[in-house]
Design an enzyme around this catalytic site. Structure first.
Site, PDB file in Angstrom:
ATOM      1  N   LYS A 112      28.866  36.389  43.453  1.00  0.00           N
ATOM      2  CA  LYS A 112      29.315  35.234  44.237  1.00  0.00           C
ATOM      3  C   LYS A 112      28.202  34.192  44.406  1.00  0.00           C
ATOM      4  O   LYS A 112      28.473  33.020  44.599  1.00  0.00           O
ATOM      5  CB  LYS A 112      29.874  35.683  45.575  1.00  0.00           C
ATOM      6  CG  LYS A 112      31.207  36.416  45.393  1.00  0.00           C
ATOM      7  CD  LYS A 112      31.930  36.705  46.671  1.00  0.00           C
ATOM      8  CE  LYS A 112      33.296  37.294  46.398  1.00  0.00           C
ATOM      9  NZ  LYS A 112      33.243  38.641  45.785  1.00  0.00           N
TER      10      LYS A 112
HETATM   11  C1  LIG Z   1      34.260  39.226  44.922  1.00  0.00           C
HETATM   12  C2  LIG Z   1      33.872  40.295  43.970  1.00  0.00           C
HETATM   13  C3  LIG Z   1      34.711  40.676  42.884  1.00  0.00           C
HETATM   14  C4  LIG Z   1      36.094  40.101  42.669  1.00  0.00           C
HETATM   15  O1  LIG Z   1      36.112  38.760  42.279  1.00  0.00           O
HETATM   16  P1  LIG Z   1      37.437  37.871  42.437  1.00  0.00           P
HETATM   17  O2  LIG Z   1      37.045  36.505  42.070  1.00  0.00           O
HETATM   18  O3  LIG Z   1      37.844  38.001  43.899  1.00  0.00           O
HETATM   19  O4  LIG Z   1      38.487  38.454  41.538  1.00  0.00           O
HETATM   20  C5  LIG Z   1      34.236  41.642  42.008  1.00  0.00           C
HETATM   21  N1  LIG Z   1      33.039  42.234  42.189  1.00  0.00           N
HETATM   22  C6  LIG Z   1      32.222  41.905  43.210  1.00  0.00           C
HETATM   23  C7  LIG Z   1      30.918  42.608  43.359  1.00  0.00           C
HETATM   24  C8  LIG Z   1      32.603  40.931  44.141  1.00  0.00           C
HETATM   25  O5  LIG Z   1      31.776  40.617  45.162  1.00  0.00           O
END
Ligand SMILES: *Cc1c(COP(=O)(O)O)cnc(C)c1O
Length: 462
Positions: A112
């Site tokens: 993120k």
């Molecule tokens: C948020 C997250 C995801 C999922 O991503 P999306 O965009 O919500 O599909 C996968 N892995 C990690 C470690 C995350 O923090």
């Protein structure tokens, strides 16, 4: 470049206004009015270029004239200066035609950061131009809170309030939030569950007079700026190969994998986007069985993917139905009451042209972490393991590279990694030091009025 809503009842707006708004006023999600397109030659030229340069070109098309090239360049440089790997999103070969795309080299060790680090800076810039201040309020069960703090800490004209359930986030997660040195960040530990914290946030957004007075804003997982920033690593990764790769994406809210569709719509050749879910498998069921139906979210070893609904799927649906906003209004309206959409055959066909899907339960997740450790001596986190499981089971064509998105550092999820492999993943020294700082946090009963009063007191000029 202008942005439209998937529900068709909002005016077209600029990238900067879309960035500040997040959700469209008609309840829809924003998308570019027309996808910019890169030629095969332009894409071939991305090969071997620094990540920041590709980011500047891809994002440059999507922001239109909202920011100058110099502004964008400055924000991209600053956003990625704090990454521990200068390649930002390095590819590593882990088997025959099998690769990991490492997206966890940012300040909070999860993918993120890649989008939020840039989003925070562009947000501050747009806000400054418009005038005024913003109050960011978020509830977190762990990961989103620290990524938001790392992205928004220290920015001008923004105050950040993050609620977490006291005693219910891991020590690493708590310290990542509470040891921040930024004075515009305020941590609140709620005496209650994550649902209590989230309910307070929702209720405060619903108090329109208060929300307006403090210019309440969410760190939205549905903000298109996040998708735009994530599309970049699909370009850098795919341009490393001579044939279009398969991307395997550990999926919760469908934001990351939709960034892959965005890249494809901008001209990037991709073989398949393989959606990998844990046992919260709404997206695997929707894509494989044609019924998008909310279940009850259950806790798993990959908590950042424990979701009931996949908000960003609305974007893929909008594209798959030929941008029919009336269809989206009707189906999303239906979903709001019945929690169920049956996908029409033509929509299923359009989705199947780019997506495949697989689910993986906790047992398989642990087995994959163990298998991968035995084979390579490397540790992966449980979210990555969900995707790697799907990659192991995927029957693709020979000689097509398969790229697994690795979304978190294993040290963020030590319990699951140790259970599977017997190994305790080591925290990178950088993070270890940061976690040793003094913790600052305000403990509060799970009452909306207390949180509202706290926010108002902090915003009052002293
Ligand atoms: C948020 C997250 C995801 C999922 O991503 P999306 O965009 O919500 O599909 C996968 N892995 C990690 C470690 C995350 O923090």
């Amino acid at each position: 470049m202008r942005y439209l809503s998937t529900r068709g009842h909002s005016p077209l707006i600029s990238f900067a206004d879309m960035l500040l708004a997040g959700l469209a006023p008609d309840g829809g999600l924003y998308l570019p009015e027309v996808w910019p397109r890169f030629s095969p030659l332009e894409i071939a030229n991305f090969k071997g270029r620094p990540y920041a340069e590709v980011a500047e070109i891809v994002l440059g098309e999507l922001i239109g004239d909202s920011f100058s090239r110099e502004e964008l360049k400055a924000d991209i440089t600053a956003a990625y200066a704090g990454f521990s790997d200068p390649r930002i999103a390095p590819l590593s070969e882990i088997g025959t035609d099998l690769y990991l795309l490492e997206l966890f080299h940012g300040p909070t060790l999860a993918f993120k950061d890649v989008a939020l680090q840039i989003l925070g800076r562009l947000f501050a810039r747009a806000l400054k131009r418009k005038g005024g201040r913003a109050t960011v309020l978020a509830a977190t069960s762990g990961d989103t809170g620290s990524a938001a703090i790392a992205a928004l800490g220290g920015l001008e004209n923004i105050e950040v309030f993050v609620l977490h359930p006291q005693g219910r986030v891991s020590e690493v997660q708590r310290r990542q939030m509470t040891t921040t040195a930024f004075t515009n960040v305020h941590n609140i530990a709620i005496e209650g569950s994550f649902d209590d914290a989230q309910a307070i946030v929702k209720d405060l957004f619903a108090e329109t007079a208060f929300a307006k007075a403090v210019n309440l804003t969410a760190v939205n997982s549905i903000n298109f700026a996040r998708i735009a920033a994530q599309a970049v690593y699909y370009f850098t990764a795919a341009s490393a190969f001579d044939v279009p790769p398969v991307f395997v994406v550990p999926t919760g809210n469908f934001g990351d994998v939709f960034a892959g569709e965005a890249a494809m719509r901008m001209g990037l050749p991709v073989d398949t986007l393989l959606v990998a879910t844990n046992s919260n498998d709404i997206m695997a069921r929707a894509l494989n069985d044609g019924v998008y139906e909310a279940g009850k979210a259950e806790p798993t070893l990959s908590p950042s993917m424990d979701i009931q609904v996949a908000s960003n799927f609305e974007r893929a649906l909008f594209e798959a139905c030929g941008r029919d906003a009336k269809f989206i209004r009707r189906e999303m309206g239906l979903f709001a009451t019945t929690k169920r959409i049956v996908l029409p055959p033509d929509v299923r066909k359009a989705l199947s042209e780019r997506y495949a899907a697989a689910r993986c339960d906790d047992g398989e997740t642990l087995a994959t972490i163990a298998r991968f450790y035995q084979q390579t001596g490397r540790l992966i986190d449980p979210h990555t393991a969900v995707a790697l499981t799907a990659a192991y089971n995927f029957k693709g064509c020979e000689k097509v590279p398969v790229v697994v998105l690795s979304t978190a550092h294993p040290a963020k999820f030590p319990a699951a990694v140790e259970e599977a492999s017997g190994q305790i993943p080591e925290l990178p020294p950088r993070l270890k030091e940061a976690l040793e700082g003094e913790e600052k946090c305000h403990l509060m009963a799970a009452e909306k009025a207390l949180v509202r009063g706290f926010i108002e007191a902090k915003l009052r000029p002293s």
